[in-house]
Design a protein around this motif. Structure first.
Motif, PDB file in Angstrom:
ATOM      1  N   SER A  77    -117.452  10.293  48.964  1.00  0.00           N
ATOM      2  CA  SER A  77    -116.655   9.311  48.238  1.00  0.00           C
ATOM      3  C   SER A  77    -117.145   7.904  48.530  1.00  0.00           C
ATOM      4  O   SER A  77    -117.877   7.667  49.492  1.00  0.00           O
ATOM      5  N   GLY A  78    -116.728   6.983  47.686  1.00  0.00           N
ATOM      6  CA  GLY A  78    -117.094   5.588  47.819  1.00  0.00           C
ATOM      7  C   GLY A  78    -117.388   5.020  46.446  1.00  0.00           C
ATOM      8  O   GLY A  78    -117.565   5.765  45.477  1.00  0.00           O
ATOM      9  N   PRO A  79    -117.447   3.712  46.347  1.00  0.00           N
ATOM     10  CA  PRO A  79    -117.705   3.088  45.045  1.00  0.00           C
ATOM     11  C   PRO A  79    -119.129   3.357  44.552  1.00  0.00           C
ATOM     12  O   PRO A  79    -119.988   3.827  45.310  1.00  0.00           O
ATOM     13  N   ILE A  80    -119.356   3.038  43.309  1.00  0.00           N
ATOM     14  CA  ILE A  80    -120.697   3.164  42.731  1.00  0.00           C
ATOM     15  C   ILE A  80    -121.666   2.331  43.565  1.00  0.00           C
ATOM     16  O   ILE A  80    -121.379   1.192  43.933  1.00  0.00           O
ATOM     17  N   GLY A  81    -122.802   2.932  43.911  1.00  0.00           N
ATOM     18  CA  GLY A  81    -123.820   2.239  44.692  1.00  0.00           C
ATOM     19  C   GLY A  81    -123.613   2.271  46.197  1.00  0.00           C
ATOM     20  O   GLY A  81    -124.366   1.651  46.945  1.00  0.00           O
ATOM     21  N   ALA A  82    -122.621   3.025  46.671  1.00  0.00           N
ATOM     22  CA  ALA A  82    -122.315   3.042  48.107  1.00  0.00           C
ATOM     23  C   ALA A  82    -123.222   3.957  48.917  1.00  0.00           C
ATOM     24  O   ALA A  82    -123.264   3.856  50.133  1.00  0.00           O
ATOM     25  N   GLY A  83    -123.931   4.883  48.258  1.00  0.00           N
ATOM     26  CA  GLY A  83    -124.836   5.762  48.995  1.00  0.00           C
ATOM     27  C   GLY A  83    -124.589   7.246  48.824  1.00  0.00           C
ATOM     28  O   GLY A  83    -125.266   8.065  49.459  1.00  0.00           O
ATOM     29  N   LYS A  84    -123.647   7.632  47.985  1.00  0.00           N
ATOM     30  CA  LYS A  84    -123.315   9.048  47.799  1.00  0.00           C
ATOM     31  C   LYS A  84    -124.524   9.835  47.298  1.00  0.00           C
ATOM     32  O   LYS A  84    -124.887  10.859  47.869  1.00  0.00           O
ATOM     33  N   SER A  85    -125.124   9.370  46.224  1.00  0.00           N
ATOM     34  CA  SER A  85    -126.270  10.088  45.636  1.00  0.00           C
ATOM     35  C   SER A  85    -127.481  10.044  46.557  1.00  0.00           C
ATOM     36  O   SER A  85    -128.226  11.025  46.655  1.00  0.00           O
ATOM     37  N   HIS A  86    -127.680   8.937  47.242  1.00  0.00           N
ATOM     38  CA  HIS A  86    -128.805   8.834  48.177  1.00  0.00           C
ATOM     39  C   HIS A  86    -128.660   9.890  49.280  1.00  0.00           C
ATOM     40  O   HIS A  86    -129.623  10.593  49.610  1.00  0.00           O
ATOM     41  N   PHE A  87    -127.463   9.998  49.843  1.00  0.00           N
ATOM     42  CA  PHE A  87    -127.187  11.002  50.866  1.00  0.00           C
ATOM     43  C   PHE A  87    -127.438  12.405  50.312  1.00  0.00           C
ATOM     44  O   PHE A  87    -128.085  13.233  50.961  1.00  0.00           O
ATOM     45  N   ALA A  88    -126.924  12.693  49.117  1.00  0.00           N
ATOM     46  CA  ALA A  88    -127.076  14.028  48.518  1.00  0.00           C
ATOM     47  C   ALA A  88    -128.550  14.356  48.289  1.00  0.00           C
ATOM     48  O   ALA A  88    -128.988  15.475  48.581  1.00  0.00           O
TER      49      ALA A  88
END
Length: 157
Positions: A37-48
């Motif tokens: 979770s987190g706002p757009i651009g917070a790092g969710k996709s990068h982590f995934a």
């Protein structure tokens, strides 16, 4: 089981976020669901992406599932990466097949608030937020005490 105290980890760079994703990839098991979770651009996709590439053991094109909603990858176990931002109702989770995948695969779910009542009880929550030049990851476990202890040993200073 009651939720354990959250762990907060400062990630000063994209490389640190990549390392955290790889750390979880080496330890995740079938039935683990990581709720990002987190706002757009917070790092969710990068982590995934870091998680998936580390588990696959190779550089792989890992597109965002923003429009497909779910992307699957076959490593030693199946990995489901989903982005639920565009869901309008939690019942749509059933149409995606996520409920079954929660017990048969490793699942990475962006925008987990869209899951409603379908949130797996033993999920690992990772919330990302911008902080200074990096980001903060707040990680909450309801199970997997040994994994939490390893994370403390390896990351919390």
């Amino acid at each position: 089981m009651d939720q354990m105290a959250p762990l907060c980890i400062f990630l000063p760079s994209e490389e640190a976020t990549t390392a955290l994703g790889a750390w979880f990839a080496k330890r995740a098991q079938i039935g683990d669901t990581l709720l990002l979770s987190g706002p757009i651009g917070a790092g969710k996709s990068h982590f995934a992406r870091a998680f998936i590439r580390a588990r696959l053991g190779r550089a792989e094109d890992v597109p965002s599932p923003s429009f497909t909603l779910v992307q699957t990858y076959q490593a030693d176990v199946e990995i489901w990466h989903s982005d639920l931002y565009r869901l309008s109702h939690p019942d749509e989770v059933l149409e995606l097949g996520l409920e079954e995948a929660f017990s048969t695969a490793i699942c990475l779910v962006e925008w987990p608030d869209r899951l409603g009542k379908f949130v797996p009880k033993q999920a690992i929550w990772i919330g990302f937020a911008s902080k200074a030049e990096g980001r903060m990851a707040e990680i909450r476990f309801t199970d997997r005490g040994a994994l939490r202890a390893d994370l403390v040993e390896d990351w919390v200073r």
